[in-house]
Design a protein around this motif. Sequence first.
Motif, PDB file in Angstrom:
ATOM      1  N   VAL A 162       0.820  -1.212  -0.018  1.00 14.04           N
ATOM      2  CA  VAL A 162       0.076   0.021   0.119  1.00 14.04           C
ATOM      3  C   VAL A 162       1.004   1.282  -0.075  1.00 14.04           C
ATOM      4  O   VAL A 162       0.750   2.283  -0.713  1.00 14.04           O
ATOM      5  CB  VAL A 162      -0.947  -0.002   1.396  1.00 14.04           C
ATOM      6  N   VAL A 163       1.871   1.225   0.946  1.00 16.91           N
ATOM      7  CA  VAL A 163       2.593   2.558   1.071  1.00 16.91           C
ATOM      8  C   VAL A 163       3.630   2.698  -0.073  1.00 16.91           C
ATOM      9  O   VAL A 163       3.849   3.673  -0.749  1.00 16.91           O
ATOM     10  CB  VAL A 163       3.403   2.499   2.386  1.00 16.91           C
ATOM     11  N   GLY A 164       4.305   1.475  -0.494  1.00 14.88           N
ATOM     12  CA  GLY A 164       5.179   1.482  -1.470  1.00 14.88           C
ATOM     13  C   GLY A 164       4.730   1.912  -2.660  1.00 14.88           C
ATOM     14  O   GLY A 164       5.059   2.683  -3.637  1.00 14.88           O
ATOM     15  N   LEU A 165       3.455   1.370  -3.153  1.00 17.94           N
ATOM     16  CA  LEU A 165       2.631   1.655  -4.555  1.00 17.94           C
ATOM     17  C   LEU A 165       2.302   2.912  -4.741  1.00 17.94           C
ATOM     18  O   LEU A 165       2.250   3.539  -5.586  1.00 17.94           O
ATOM     19  CB  LEU A 165       1.685   0.480  -4.778  1.00 17.94           C
ATOM     20  N   THR A 166       1.913   3.435  -3.137  1.00 17.84           N
ATOM     21  CA  THR A 166       1.333   5.006  -3.454  1.00 17.84           C
ATOM     22  C   THR A 166       2.696   5.986  -3.744  1.00 17.84           C
ATOM     23  O   THR A 166       2.325   6.759  -4.557  1.00 17.84           O
ATOM     24  CB  THR A 166       0.908   5.212  -1.932  1.00 17.84           C
ATOM     25  N   GLU A 167       3.876   5.579  -3.130  1.00 20.92           N
ATOM     26  CA  GLU A 167       4.808   6.504  -3.498  1.00 20.92           C
ATOM     27  C   GLU A 167       5.348   6.212  -5.198  1.00 20.92           C
ATOM     28  O   GLU A 167       5.589   7.390  -5.403  1.00 20.92           O
ATOM     29  CB  GLU A 167       6.087   5.939  -2.487  1.00 20.92           C
TER      30      GLU A 167
ATOM     31  N   ASP B 208       4.445   9.855 -10.531  1.00 18.67           N
ATOM     32  CA  ASP B 208       3.737   9.916 -11.928  1.00 18.67           C
ATOM     33  C   ASP B 208       3.187  11.360 -11.829  1.00 18.67           C
ATOM     34  O   ASP B 208       3.034  12.010 -10.954  1.00 18.67           O
ATOM     35  CB  ASP B 208       2.670   8.752 -11.942  1.00 18.67           C
ATOM     36  N   SER B 209       3.077  11.734 -13.204  1.00 17.18           N
ATOM     37  CA  SER B 209       2.405  12.927 -13.676  1.00 17.18           C
ATOM     38  C   SER B 209       0.940  12.768 -13.148  1.00 17.18           C
ATOM     39  O   SER B 209      -0.040  12.314 -13.844  1.00 17.18           O
ATOM     40  CB  SER B 209       2.649  13.458 -15.148  1.00 17.18           C
ATOM     41  N   ILE B 210       0.585  13.597 -12.032  1.00 15.42           N
ATOM     42  CA  ILE B 210      -0.976  13.350 -11.590  1.00 15.42           C
ATOM     43  C   ILE B 210      -1.301  14.605 -11.397  1.00 15.42           C
ATOM     44  O   ILE B 210      -0.448  15.679 -11.188  1.00 15.42           O
ATOM     45  CB  ILE B 210      -0.913  12.405 -10.388  1.00 15.42           C
ATOM     46  N   SER B 211      -2.669  15.111 -10.968  1.00 13.04           N
ATOM     47  CA  SER B 211      -3.114  16.131 -10.483  1.00 13.04           C
ATOM     48  C   SER B 211      -2.836  16.629  -9.276  1.00 13.04           C
ATOM     49  O   SER B 211      -2.717  15.502  -8.518  1.00 13.04           O
ATOM     50  CB  SER B 211      -4.787  16.220 -11.032  1.00 13.04           C
ATOM     51  N   THR B 212      -3.189  17.836  -8.738  1.00 15.60           N
ATOM     52  CA  THR B 212      -3.000  18.114  -7.502  1.00 15.60           C
ATOM     53  C   THR B 212      -3.956  17.350  -6.500  1.00 15.60           C
ATOM     54  O   THR B 212      -3.677  16.940  -5.649  1.00 15.60           O
ATOM     55  CB  THR B 212      -3.235  19.515  -7.377  1.00 15.60           C
ATOM     56  N   GLU B 213      -5.258  17.272  -7.024  1.00 15.20           N
ATOM     57  CA  GLU B 213      -6.132  16.585  -5.928  1.00 15.20           C
ATOM     58  C   GLU B 213      -5.861  15.056  -5.874  1.00 15.20           C
ATOM     59  O   GLU B 213      -5.868  14.339  -4.646  1.00 15.20           O
ATOM     60  CB  GLU B 213      -7.525  16.590  -6.661  1.00 15.20           C
ATOM     61  N   GLN B 214      -5.216  14.563  -7.219  1.00 11.60           N
ATOM     62  CA  GLN B 214      -4.993  13.052  -6.975  1.00 11.60           C
ATOM     63  C   GLN B 214      -3.601  12.889  -6.083  1.00 11.60           C
ATOM     64  O   GLN B 214      -3.572  11.821  -5.216  1.00 11.60           O
ATOM     65  CB  GLN B 214      -4.453  12.114  -8.418  1.00 11.60           C
ATOM     66  N   GLN B 215      -2.724  14.062  -6.031  1.00 10.45           N
ATOM     67  CA  GLN B 215      -1.589  13.906  -5.171  1.00 10.45           C
ATOM     68  C   GLN B 215      -1.913  13.771  -3.797  1.00 10.45           C
ATOM     69  O   GLN B 215      -1.441  13.183  -2.903  1.00 10.45           O
ATOM     70  CB  GLN B 215      -0.539  14.890  -5.458  1.00 10.45           C
TER      71      GLN B 215
ATOM     72  N   ARG C 138       9.826  -4.872  -8.127  1.00  7.23           N
ATOM     73  CA  ARG C 138      10.287  -4.715  -9.629  1.00  7.23           C
ATOM     74  C   ARG C 138      10.045  -3.182 -10.188  1.00  7.23           C
ATOM     75  O   ARG C 138      11.150  -2.781 -10.716  1.00  7.23           O
ATOM     76  CB  ARG C 138       9.118  -5.351 -10.509  1.00  7.23           C
ATOM     77  N   LYS C 139       9.106  -2.413  -9.445  1.00  2.15           N
ATOM     78  CA  LYS C 139       9.217  -1.067  -9.775  1.00  2.15           C
ATOM     79  C   LYS C 139      10.263  -0.330  -9.331  1.00  2.15           C
ATOM     80  O   LYS C 139      10.993   0.472  -9.919  1.00  2.15           O
ATOM     81  CB  LYS C 139       7.840  -0.317  -9.316  1.00  2.15           C
ATOM     82  N   PHE C 140      10.597  -0.561  -8.073  1.00  2.00           N
ATOM     83  CA  PHE C 140      11.755   0.046  -7.311  1.00  2.00           C
ATOM     84  C   PHE C 140      13.115  -0.344  -8.067  1.00  2.00           C
ATOM     85  O   PHE C 140      13.754   0.736  -8.192  1.00  2.00           O
ATOM     86  CB  PHE C 140      11.880  -0.630  -6.175  1.00  2.00           C
ATOM     87  N   VAL C 141      13.398  -1.675  -8.254  1.00  2.00           N
ATOM     88  CA  VAL C 141      14.449  -1.930  -8.916  1.00  2.00           C
ATOM     89  C   VAL C 141      14.589  -1.424 -10.294  1.00  2.00           C
ATOM     90  O   VAL C 141      15.705  -0.898 -10.534  1.00  2.00           O
ATOM     91  CB  VAL C 141      14.704  -3.610  -8.940  1.00  2.00           C
ATOM     92  N   THR C 142      13.728  -1.930 -11.172  1.00  2.00           N
ATOM     93  CA  THR C 142      13.905  -1.416 -12.645  1.00  2.00           C
ATOM     94  C   THR C 142      13.792   0.089 -12.772  1.00  2.00           C
ATOM     95  O   THR C 142      14.771   0.741 -13.470  1.00  2.00           O
ATOM     96  CB  THR C 142      12.859  -2.169 -13.343  1.00  2.00           C
ATOM     97  N   GLY C 143      13.078   0.848 -12.092  1.00  2.00           N
ATOM     98  CA  GLY C 143      13.069   2.343 -12.019  1.00  2.00           C
ATOM     99  C   GLY C 143      14.421   2.663 -11.390  1.00  2.00           C
ATOM    100  O   GLY C 143      14.601   3.907 -11.914  1.00  2.00           O
TER     101      GLY C 143
END
Length: 528
Positions: A175-180, A185-192, A421-426
Motif C-alpha cells: 500500500v505505502v510503496g505503490l502509493t509512493e 507519476d504526472s498526476i493532478s494536485t487532487e490526486q496527489q 520490480r518497480k523499485f529495482v527497474t526504476g
Amino acid sequence: MLDNRTQEILLIDDSPEDRALVRSALIQGAPQRRFIFREASNGREGLELLQSLEANRTPDCVIVDINMPNLSGLEFLAEINQEHLPVAPYPVIVLTGSLEVDATKAALSQGAQDYITKDAIFPQVMPRLIDNAIERHKLMIRLTESERAADAANRAKSALISNISHEIRTPMTAVVGLTEVMLDDSISTEQQHTLEMIRDNGKYLIEIVNDLLDLSKLEAGMLKFDPEPTELRAFLQETIELMQVRALEKSTLLLIETADELPLAVQIDPIRLRQVLINLIGNAIKFTPKGTVTLEVRGDQQHHGYIEFLVRDTGCGIAAEDLDEIFQPFAQARQERTEQVKGTGLGLAICQRLTTAMNGTISVSSQLGEGTCFNLVIPAHEVKDYQPTIETRQQTLSDDVLSGCRVAVAEDTRSIQYLIRKFVTGAGGELFLFDDGLSLLDAQQSGQLDVDVILTDLRMPRMDGHELTQKLRAQGVTTPIIVLTADAKSETRDLVMTSGANDLVTKPIDRATFLGTLAHWCDLANCD
C-alpha cells in the motif's frame, strides 16, 4: 471443633528413636486425628515407598531427616524435584540438627515447605507444623501453576502479535510503496493529495502495529537492548531532523539546546533512546500547533555518568488529574480524548518501560494552558578515545543508482513482487523473480543464476529465506544475500545473520533505504 481428619505421613529417618518421637508428638498433639505412618530408614527406601504408592495414595506430608546414609534428605529432595521447581511434588518438612543452618537453607531452596530441629519436636508443635506445611504447599502449587499460565499466555500473546504484525506489515508494504510509486507519476494536485493521505494513514497504521509489538515484547521481557558507542551531538541532530517534517506540518518551531560540557560520545542504545525521544517530541508537536517545542540536553547534576533530556512545549498542557495515569497503556489525557488528535495511548507507556529497561527515569510536569515538560534521565557513560565512523551508504540516491546491478528476488507475495520490480527497474537494475526459495535454489544449482545480489523474503512456502540462505552458503555461494522480513525483532536479525545473510531489510519497505542497501552490496560485489 472436632478434628477427625485422616492424614498419611511418610517418615524418613535412619534413627528409629527419632521416628518414634515424631509419631508420638503427632498422636499426642492431635489425638482426634487418625494418622497413617509409612516409614523408611534412608532416602532411597523413601523413594521406593513413594514409587510403590498408587497415584491417589500420595502422602499428605513427608518428614525427612537431612543427614542420612544411602541418600540424604537433600539428595532425596533433588530426586523428587528433578524439574527444580520452587515447590516439591509433596509437602516436605526437614528434620535438622540445631547447627545445620546451611543445609536447612539448601533444603528450603529445593522445595521443602518447612523445617524443625529435633530438640523442638513437641506435641504442641508438630500437628500445626504439618498443617502449615500442607497449606503452604497448596498455595505454592497454585502460584507455580499461575506463573506457568501467565508465561504461556505471554508467549502466546507475543506469538499472536508477531504474526499479526507480519500479516499487516506485508500488505501495508504494498500500500505505502505503490502509493509512493504513483506519486512519482504526472498526476493532478487532487490526486496527489489523495495518494498522500493514503500513504500517511498507511504509515500511521504501521506505527500502531509497531507500538503494540514493542509493548508486548516489553511486558514479556523479550525486547533486546544493545548499547554501543554513539556520537551524542550527531545522534541528537539526526533525531531532530527526523521530527522537523512533522513540526512543519503543525507550524511548530522545533529547537534543540545542548550543554557545552556534553561528551563527544557516550555508551547508549541509540535505537531505543531515539524511540523514546521521538515519542516525546512527537507528542509535544501534536499538542503544540503554532507553538515551540524544545529538546534540552545536559549532564545530570546529581549523578555522574547520566544525561538529562528535557522535552518542553508551549502547548495546551495536561490536567493535574491526568498526570498520575499518563504513563499507563491506552491512557489518554482529557484534551486528547476530546480533541481530534490521533493516538492509541501507547507511546508514553512504551517510553516509561523503555526508560526503566535502560535503568533510567522519566517524569512529567505540566500546567494547563502553559505547556508540558518531560524529564528523561538515563545512564550514558563517556566513551574515551572515540573515533567517528564513516557512513558508507549514499544519503542521496540518483535515479540510476542500480544501473548494471543484477538482483535475484525470492518473494511469494504478488504485490510485493510488483513493488520490488518497480523499485529495482526504476533505479536502472535488472531483476530475476522467483516465487519461493526452492525455485531460486534450483536456478542456482542449474547454473542459470548470475547475479550481483540475492534478495529473499523470510517467510515463504516450500522453502523460506532462512533455509535458502543456509543452503546457498553450504554450496559455496558467496553472492551477498539480503533478507526481507516483516519481523523487526533483533532476534530475527541475529538468526538471519547466523545463517549467512549479509543484511536485513524490514517491511514496510522504505524505498531510499531499500535501494541504498541494494546499491551498497552491488558495489561491493562488483569491486570483488
